[in-house]
Design a protein around this motif. Structure first.
Motif, PDB file in Angstrom:
ATOM      1  N   VAL A 162       0.838  -5.082   0.585  1.00 27.46           N
ATOM      2  CA  VAL A 162      -0.406  -4.647  -0.069  1.00 27.46           C
ATOM      3  C   VAL A 162      -0.428  -5.130  -1.517  1.00 27.46           C
ATOM      4  CG1 VAL A 162      -1.697  -2.642  -0.899  1.00 27.46           C
ATOM      5  CG2 VAL A 162      -0.818  -2.675   1.443  1.00 27.46           C
ATOM      6  N   ILE A 166      -7.805  -5.197   3.106  1.00 25.96           N
ATOM      7  CA  ILE A 166      -7.229  -6.467   2.624  1.00 25.96           C
ATOM      8  C   ILE A 166      -7.912  -7.650   3.275  1.00 25.96           C
ATOM      9  CG2 ILE A 166      -5.226  -7.955   2.604  1.00 25.96           C
ATOM     10  CD1 ILE A 166      -3.465  -5.588   2.479  1.00 25.96           C
ATOM     11  N   MET A 193      -4.502  -1.260   3.762  1.00 26.24           N
ATOM     12  CA  MET A 193      -4.296  -2.321   4.734  1.00 26.24           C
ATOM     13  C   MET A 193      -5.619  -2.742   5.364  1.00 26.24           C
ATOM     14  SD  MET A 193      -1.191  -3.536   5.133  1.00 26.24           S
ATOM     15  CE  MET A 193      -1.064  -4.094   6.841  1.00 26.24           C
TER      16      MET A 193
END
Length: 288
Positions: A251, A185, A182
């Protein structure tokens, strides 16, 4: 100076890399030979090429770290001058290196990968508390030793999913790696510049809101405006389309392993609002 809490996080990352790499080794060692020829979600790579990439990548990035720890800031062999590679340039270099490594190793591909993981973990175990900020050569710019750890976790977790998804349907992403994924990203692509054919023609921003549950769950907004898209962690304003789902689906979406339309159809996201915006999201994410 690395703070105490950061040192704890770094040591936790070292432990996670060991556990993730050991699980991946166990899995690939159990694959039948024919599984290596199956296509993977990575363009132009089959499963064997993905393993070849991981072997080459672990050797290459581990080498960058090792040299930095010794105070050697020389360039990595086979790379152009620092700062000259763009995103497509990295993709081309890494893509061809994976295929060449897989071909050169032949039947020794998996045993070599096993050994490479062991070498990486042995090196990480020897890193001292004063080593994390030592600079290392990297193709983009000099990076501290500690910078490499989340990148290694990302490579292991995402490519393990690539391998598993080529063999069995709907594999799970590593739960323990989700917080790192996370955070990454996508760390080097904010804000995104959209290809001309996928740019928004709306007079105002289009806000896709993701309400995520499970490990590392949070609210994330993807905002598309003109030729830019950005990720907001605490987005303000009303959303044009709200999507509720698990963190792992988000994700996979943001790493290009899922398309939003198919994820909604499969029940991985519950959508509320402007469903007509879903194809646009898939077009610009795929074109990026």
């Amino acid at each position: 100076m690395v703070l105490v809490q950061d040192r704890v996080k770094l040591q936790d990352s070292v432990k996670l890399i060991r556990s993730e790499s050991e699980r991946l080794k166990q899995y690939v060692n159990g694959l039948p030979p024919e599984a290596l020829e199956r296509p993977s979600p990575c363009e132009l790579w089959d499963v064997g090429d993905v393993i070849g990439h991981l072997d080459w990548w672990t050797e290459t990035y581990g080498g960058m770290m090792e040299r930095g720890l010794r105070g050697d800031l020389s360039a990595t062999e086979g790379f152009p001058a620092q700062g000259t590679l763009s995103g497509p340039g990295f993709d081309e270099l890494y893509g061809q290196a994976a295929i060449a490594r897989r071909r050169s190793l032949g039947h020794s591909l998996i045993p070599t990968f096993n050994g490479r993981c062991g070498q990486l973990n042995d090196m990480l175990k020897r890193i001292g508390p004063d080593d994390w900020e030592k600079p290392c050569w990297h193709a983009s710019k000099m990076r501290p030793v500690g910078w490499f750890l989340p990148v290694i976790i990302q490579e292991l977790a995402v490519h393990e999913w690539d391998i598993r998804s080529s063999v069995a349907p709907a594999p799970a992403l590593s739960v323990n790696s989700l917080p790192v994924l996370m955070e990454k990203i996508p760390s080097n692509r904010r804000p995104w510049t959209l290809p001309f054919q996928t740019r928004s023609t709306s007079s105002g921003p289009i806000r896709y809101r993701f309400e995520l549950t499970g490990v590392a769950g949070a609210r994330r907004d993807i905002v598309v405006e003109g030729d830019k898209a950005r990720l907001e962690t605490l987005g303000e304003g009303s959303a044009n389309l709200t999507l509720a789902g698990a963190t792992d689906a988000f994700v996979l979406l943001m790493y290009g392993r899922l398309r939003l339309g198919s994820a909604i159809a499969a029940g991985r996201f519950k959508a509320k609002g402007g469903l007509a915006l879903v194809p646009d999201f898939d077009r610009w994410l795929e074109g990026h």
